[in-house]
Design a protein around this motif. Structure first.
Motif, short mmCIF file in Angstrom:
data_model
loop_
_atom_site.label_atom_id
_atom_site.label_comp_id
_atom_site.label_asym_id
_atom_site.label_seq_id
_atom_site.Cartn_x
_atom_site.Cartn_y
_atom_site.Cartn_z
N SER A 21 22.96 -11.90 -2.38
CA SER A 21 22.58 -10.80 -3.27
C SER A 21 22.94 -9.51 -2.55
O SER A 21 23.21 -9.53 -1.34
N PRO A 22 22.94 -8.36 -3.23
CA PRO A 22 23.15 -7.10 -2.49
C PRO A 22 22.17 -6.94 -1.34
O PRO A 22 22.53 -6.46 -0.26
N GLU A 23 20.92 -7.39 -1.53
CA GLU A 23 19.89 -7.25 -0.49
C GLU A 23 20.22 -8.07 0.75
O GLU A 23 20.16 -7.56 1.89
N VAL A 41 17.51 -2.73 -2.59
CA VAL A 41 18.00 -3.00 -1.24
C VAL A 41 17.09 -2.35 -0.20
O VAL A 41 16.72 -2.97 0.81
N LYS A 42 16.71 -1.11 -0.44
CA LYS A 42 15.84 -0.39 0.49
C LYS A 42 14.51 -1.11 0.67
O LYS A 42 14.02 -1.28 1.81
N ARG A 43 13.91 -1.57 -0.42
CA ARG A 43 12.62 -2.26 -0.33
C ARG A 43 12.77 -3.58 0.44
O ARG A 43 11.87 -4.00 1.17
N HIS A 44 13.91 -4.24 0.28
CA HIS A 44 14.18 -5.47 1.02
C HIS A 44 14.26 -5.18 2.52
O HIS A 44 13.66 -5.90 3.33
N ILE A 45 14.95 -4.12 2.88
CA ILE A 45 15.08 -3.73 4.29
C ILE A 45 13.72 -3.41 4.88
O ILE A 45 13.42 -3.75 6.03
N GLU A 46 12.86 -2.75 4.11
CA GLU A 46 11.52 -2.38 4.59
C GLU A 46 10.74 -3.61 5.04
O GLU A 46 9.95 -3.53 5.98
N MET A 47 10.95 -4.75 4.38
CA MET A 47 10.23 -5.96 4.74
C MET A 47 10.97 -6.77 5.80
O MET A 47 10.37 -7.19 6.80
N LEU A 72 18.14 5.39 8.23
CA LEU A 72 18.15 6.45 7.21
C LEU A 72 18.90 5.92 6.01
O LEU A 72 20.07 5.53 6.11
N PHE A 73 18.22 5.87 4.87
CA PHE A 73 18.80 5.32 3.65
C PHE A 73 19.03 6.47 2.68
O PHE A 73 18.07 7.07 2.19
N GLY A 79 19.79 9.32 3.50
CA GLY A 79 19.19 10.47 4.16
C GLY A 79 17.69 10.42 4.33
O GLY A 79 17.10 11.31 4.96
N ILE A 80 17.02 9.38 3.79
CA ILE A 80 15.56 9.28 3.86
C ILE A 80 15.16 8.19 4.85
O ILE A 80 15.66 7.07 4.76
N PRO A 81 14.25 8.47 5.80
CA PRO A 81 13.83 7.45 6.76
C PRO A 81 13.17 6.25 6.05
O PRO A 81 12.37 6.42 5.14
N VAL A 82 13.53 5.06 6.48
CA VAL A 82 12.95 3.83 5.94
C VAL A 82 11.73 3.46 6.77
O VAL A 82 11.79 3.42 8.00
N GLU A 83 10.61 3.21 6.12
CA GLU A 83 9.38 2.79 6.80
C GLU A 83 9.17 1.29 6.60
O GLU A 83 9.38 0.77 5.51
N GLY A 84 8.74 0.61 7.66
CA GLY A 84 8.51 -0.82 7.57
C GLY A 84 7.32 -1.15 6.67
O GLY A 84 6.34 -0.42 6.64
N TRP A 85 7.44 -2.26 5.94
CA TRP A 85 6.32 -2.74 5.12
C TRP A 85 5.83 -4.06 5.70
O TRP A 85 6.55 -5.06 5.73
N ASP A 86 4.60 -4.05 6.20
CA ASP A 86 4.02 -5.21 6.88
C ASP A 86 3.35 -6.13 5.86
O ASP A 86 2.33 -5.77 5.27
N PRO A 87 3.89 -7.33 5.63
CA PRO A 87 3.28 -8.24 4.64
C PRO A 87 1.92 -8.78 5.05
O PRO A 87 1.21 -9.36 4.23
N PHE A 88 1.52 -8.57 6.33
CA PHE A 88 0.24 -9.09 6.81
C PHE A 88 -0.86 -8.03 6.83
O PHE A 88 -2.00 -8.34 7.17
N LEU A 89 -0.52 -6.80 6.49
CA LEU A 89 -1.50 -5.70 6.45
C LEU A 89 -2.35 -5.68 7.73
O LEU A 89 -3.57 -5.56 7.68
#
Length: 489
Positions: free
Chosen positions: A31-33, A196-202, A216-217, A219-229
């Protein structure tokens, strides 16, 4: 040995035609992701600290670029990187190598575009660049697997201005711009970019969280998304377990019930596929997520397991044992580990189910004594039913107020017990698991506060200190849902 065996046998090269082979490589299921994630893997292996990803819309001339500040390549290394199957999957790799087959750059790029260019420079060396153009490579009069020594001038200049690093350019995006012969518009293009950006975050959240990598996606910094909170106070981690002589690490997490989370955090999980979908194992290799939210055939996804997530960490030398595929989007544990993983999963699921069914209550390990529920689960002749817990401090206190009416009150409680609408509750909980009121949710705080105060006053008269009173209230339904009122008391 095999060379001598066929010494006198007639031989003929069976080189696959470039056209049919390349077209086949385009259909590996990227997929693109997943394709973008493969390009990022190469940058990480090149020791990049910063990656710039840009989706640039220009109709059929749209392009996607990936630039990193890794160590770069000289011309010989770059040509080798452009060669399909540039390394054997059986060769031992460096521990931080996220690749395996030597195909990722090519198959990921082929899957999304017909033209891709790789530019690079090592420190204090000139820029080098080569291009795959599938229309050229697959043309009948082209000499097979041919790459071209060309690149766009603006891209050459951009890499030239870097001290070191590499850049991948995707052009003629036929698999993204023209999907099933129907051209997409600019909005659709950027919807894919957001996906794609949301996929990268995870996928790369552990790199992003620790600062090992910055992306930088557009021009905007990508922040990690932790699935375990892990940053949430109410998240319950399990002790880490080691398998395969310490090579495989497994750690379970029970996520907070909705009542314990801020609404925006809950909604963020919903946007990523929903809480039910996100339960299961998360398999990482070198901190890179390979497979997300899969029970690996151990059980099926069920609504009351939704808070259970389990992290598995693998080293890259176990790729073959875990059947890691080219796209790095599939993994299957070896038979020798399935029973261990099943035991861990059962323990995590059991705890997650309790937290879900009791609306986020956690038996706090730092407190002594048992949790006081208003309802008790009973079993008789293999059948389940519920009774009001007459030992619950609130029930005891209220019964004590009317000693001469105790029998009548117990009769009333019995009627309530025998007419609990269990099937209706189960049906509603299953249909709308996150829309059930918690106890006293729509009641003024003063009402529940007065109940707490009455209990606390009685305990104080018995000489019980404030610390113990607080512990008791925290371990008691429904007051455990109102920690802020306990603190105020």
């Amino acid at each position: 040995m095999s060379q001598h065996k066929y010494e006198n046998i007639k031989k003929h090269e069976a080189i696959p035609p470039a056209g049919s082979m390349i077209e086949s490589l385009r259909d590996l299921g990227y997929s693109p992701e997943t394709a973008v994630a493969d390009i990022i893997d190469n940058a990480i292996y090149a020791k990049a600290r910063n990656i710039w990803i840009d989706f640039k819309w220009n109709g059929k001339l749209s392009k996607i670029s990936f630039r990193d500040d890794g160590k770069g390549m000289n011309e010989g290394e770059l040509i080798q990187a452009m060669r399909p199957g540039s390394q054997s999957p059986s060769v031992q790799r460096e521990v931080n190598d996220l690749g395996r087959f030597g195909l990722g750059l090519k198959t990921a790029s082929f899957s999304q575009c017909r033209v891709f260019t790789l530019l690079s420079r090592k420190k204090n060396t000139p820029v080098t660049y080569w291009r795959w153009d599938l229309d050229y490579a697959t043309a009948p009069d082209t000499e097979g697997w041919t790459i071209l020594n060309t690149a766009d001038e603006e891209d050459i200049q951009l890499v030239k201005n870097m001290e070191q690093g590499s850049m991948v350019i995707w052009q003629n995006l036929d698999r993204i711009i023209e999907t099933h012969k129907q051209e997409i518009n600019e909005d659709d293009f950027y919807i894919i970019a957001e996906r794609v950006k949301r996929h990268i975050e995870m996928i790369f959240h552990r790199y992003l969280e620790t600062g090992k990598l910055k992306i930088l996606f557009n021009g905007i910094p990508v922040e990690g998304w932790d699935p375990f909170l892990k940053g949430e106070i109410a998240t319950q981690p399990f002790p880490e377990e080691s398998l395969e002589n310490g090579a495989v690490k497994v750690k379970g997490y029970i996520l907070p019930h909705r009542s314990k989370l801020e609404e925006d955090i809950w909604i963020e999980n919903e946007k990523r596929g929903g809480w039910d979908t996100l339960q299961g194992f998360y398999i990482y290799r070198n901190e890179r997520l390979l497979l997300a939210a899969d029970w690996l055939g151990i059980t099926r996804k069920k609504s009351h397991y939704k808070l259970a997530r389990i992290m598995i960490d693998l080293p890259n030398h176990l790729d073959q044992d875990w059947q890691i595929d080219i796209k790095k989007s599939r993994a299957r544990p070896p038979l020798s580990l399935r029973q261990n993983l099943k035991s861990i999963a059962v323990a995590v699921i059991s705890q997650a189910e309790q937290v879900f069914r009791h609306r986020g209550k956690q038996v706090q390990r730092s407190l002594t004594g048992d949790f006081s529920f208003v309802w008790k689960e009973m079993v008789k002749d293999g059948r389940y039913f519920f009774r009001i817990n007459q030992e619950h401090p609130v029930i005891v206190t209220q019964l004590a107020k009317f000693p001469d009416k105790k029998k009548e009150i117990l009769k009333l409680l019995r009627i309530i017990e025998e007419t609990v609408p269990g099937p209706a509750i189960i049906a509603k909980e299953h249909e709308f698991p996150d829309n059930m009121f918690k106890p006293f949710e729509k009641t003024a705080d003063i009402e529940i506060f007065s109940l707490m105060k009455e209990l606390a006053s009685g305990w104080k008269q018995q000489g019980i200190n404030d610390v113990i009173i607080k512990q008791r209230l925290l371990m008691m339904e429904p007051f455990s849902d109102y920690q802020q009122l306990i603190e105020a008391l």
